[in-house]
Design an enzyme around this catalytic site. Structure first.
Site, PDB file in Angstrom:
ATOM      1  N   GLU A 191     -16.217  -9.733 -26.791  1.00  0.00           N
ATOM      2  CA  GLU A 191     -17.387  -9.069 -27.343  1.00  0.00           C
ATOM      3  C   GLU A 191     -17.260  -9.090 -28.710  1.00  0.00           C
ATOM      4  O   GLU A 191     -17.709  -7.603 -28.929  1.00  0.00           O
ATOM      5  CB  GLU A 191     -17.025  -7.823 -26.094  1.00  0.00           C
ATOM      6  CG  GLU A 191     -17.850  -7.989 -25.185  1.00  0.00           C
ATOM      7  CD  GLU A 191     -18.308  -7.907 -24.794  1.00  0.00           C
ATOM      8  OE1 GLU A 191     -19.500  -9.227 -24.501  1.00  0.00           O
ATOM      9  OE2 GLU A 191     -19.786  -6.655 -24.386  1.00  0.00           O
TER      10      GLU A 191
HETATM   11  C1  SAM Z   1     -17.769  -4.856 -28.556  1.00  0.00           C
HETATM   12  S1  SAM Z   1     -16.374  -4.707 -29.830  1.00  0.00           S
HETATM   13  C2  SAM Z   1     -15.025  -5.703 -29.694  1.00  0.00           C
HETATM   14  C3  SAM Z   1     -13.597  -5.152 -29.772  1.00  0.00           C
HETATM   15  C4  SAM Z   1     -12.464  -5.846 -28.921  1.00  0.00           C
HETATM   16  N1  SAM Z   1     -12.231  -7.498 -28.905  1.00  0.00           N
HETATM   17  C5  SAM Z   1     -12.666  -5.674 -27.526  1.00  0.00           C
HETATM   18  O1  SAM Z   1     -13.019  -5.739 -26.900  1.00  0.00           O
HETATM   19  O2  SAM Z   1     -12.208  -4.412 -27.331  1.00  0.00           O
HETATM   20  C6  SAM Z   1     -16.683  -5.806 -31.540  1.00  0.00           C
HETATM   21  C7  SAM Z   1     -16.031  -6.056 -33.093  1.00  0.00           C
HETATM   22  O3  SAM Z   1     -16.492  -6.552 -33.076  1.00  0.00           O
HETATM   23  C8  SAM Z   1     -16.401  -6.265 -34.641  1.00  0.00           C
HETATM   24  N2  SAM Z   1     -17.595  -6.659 -35.613  1.00  0.00           N
HETATM   25  C9  SAM Z   1     -18.565  -7.147 -35.587  1.00  0.00           C
HETATM   26  N3  SAM Z   1     -18.864  -7.505 -36.698  1.00  0.00           N
HETATM   27  C10 SAM Z   1     -17.840  -8.087 -36.873  1.00  0.00           C
HETATM   28  C11 SAM Z   1     -17.598 -10.165 -38.333  1.00  0.00           C
HETATM   29  N4  SAM Z   1     -18.625  -9.983 -38.976  1.00  0.00           N
HETATM   30  N5  SAM Z   1     -15.917  -9.533 -38.892  1.00  0.00           N
HETATM   31  C12 SAM Z   1     -15.317  -9.180 -37.980  1.00  0.00           C
HETATM   32  N6  SAM Z   1     -15.357  -8.483 -36.810  1.00  0.00           N
HETATM   33  C13 SAM Z   1     -16.651  -7.352 -36.652  1.00  0.00           C
HETATM   34  C14 SAM Z   1     -16.922  -4.857 -34.888  1.00  0.00           C
HETATM   35  O4  SAM Z   1     -15.911  -3.716 -35.974  1.00  0.00           O
HETATM   36  C15 SAM Z   1     -15.978  -4.148 -33.137  1.00  0.00           C
HETATM   37  O5  SAM Z   1     -14.395  -3.897 -33.518  1.00  0.00           O
END
Ligand code: SAM
Length: 226
Positions: free
Chosen positions: A121
């Site tokens: 996600e």
């Molecule tokens: C919907 S959350 C999912 C978190 C985790 N994988 C879970 O399933 O609980 C999306 C995550 O992607 C991270 N994220 C978004 N864009 C990003 C980027 N460019 N680089 C690293 N992380 C990113 C966000 O900060 C967030 O923690």
């Protein structure tokens, strides 16, 4: 920080990282299992949130492995580190977890330095998805596996309103478009499937939840760097 990381930083400050762990794990587990992590492997979780998936992987790769989680939201990384330092001190069967605040669009890692990449996600928040997929290919060693899980994809019609609801620009791709983008980045597709939620539904579950968990599910793609 980009808009997505700002939003998820706020979610983490409100404790919603735990809700994502509880909500995502039942569908993520089949993807993690399909990746078949082996003892001693070097694993990476992109957009790792509070680190729950890395914990799962670390138990499989054992003390000889390497486990790194990357997320752009500082509070997600703070929660992941706090959870790691609060964990049992003596766990000889598991590798210590490392967490780094960075973007998956420019991974601060050497070429061919990982055996397995997991992401749940998260990748559809990329501003430049092709750059992210190229980064995944660059850091994977030949034969390395990538496993991604997404609830936001074209065939899941109920998710199409998310960008407007969240106020974010997001990549809405179909399963075949994801596969095409992965191939263009230099991957072979090993398996593409829908991961359903194996939990029993509450008796009063609304129809949309029933349909999502039992019929639509997460789009899961396992790919391999040749
Ligand atoms: C919907 S959350 C999912 C978190 C985790 N994988 C879970 O399933 O609980 C999306 C995550 O992607 C991270 N994220 C978004 N864009 C990003 C980027 N460019 N680089 C690293 N992380 C990113 C966000 O900060 C967030 O923690």
């Amino acid at each position: 920080m980009n808009d997505a990381a700002e939003l998820f930083d706020d979610w983490a400050r409100r404790g919603r990282d735990q809700g994502m762990e509880d909500g995502h794990f039942p569908r993520a587990e089949a993807i993690l299992q399909a990746l078949a992590p082996q003892p001693g492997e070097r694993v990476l979780d992109l957009g790792c949130g509070n680190g729950w998936a890395l914990e799962w992987l670390a138990r499989r790769i054992g003390p000889e492995g390497m486990a790194l989680g990357i997320d752009l939201a500082p509070t997600m990384i703070a929660h992941a580190r706090a959870r790691e330092s609060a964990g049992p001190k003596e766990q000889p069967s598991r590798t210590p977890l490392e967490f780094l605040r960075a973007s998956f669009e420019a991974l601060p890692l050497a070429e061919s330095s990982r055996d397995l990449i997991f992401s749940m996600e998260a990748l559809y928040y990329a501003e430049d998805l092709d750059a992210v997929l190229k980064e995944c290919r660059r850091v994977l060693a030949p034969g390395g596996r990538l496993g991604i899980g997404m609830d936001f994809y074209r065939e899941n019609e109920d998710c199409h309103s998310w960008p407007e609801e969240l106020g974010l620009s997001m990549q809405l791709l179909s399963a075949s478009e994801w596969e095409m983008r992965l191939r263009a980045a230099g991957f072979e597709i090993t398996r593409s499937f829908r991961s359903l939620d194996p939990r029993p539904l509450p008796a009063d579950a609304p129809a949309a939840l029933r349909t999502f968990r039992k019929e639509v599910g997460s789009l899961a793609i396992i790919a391999r760097r040749p």
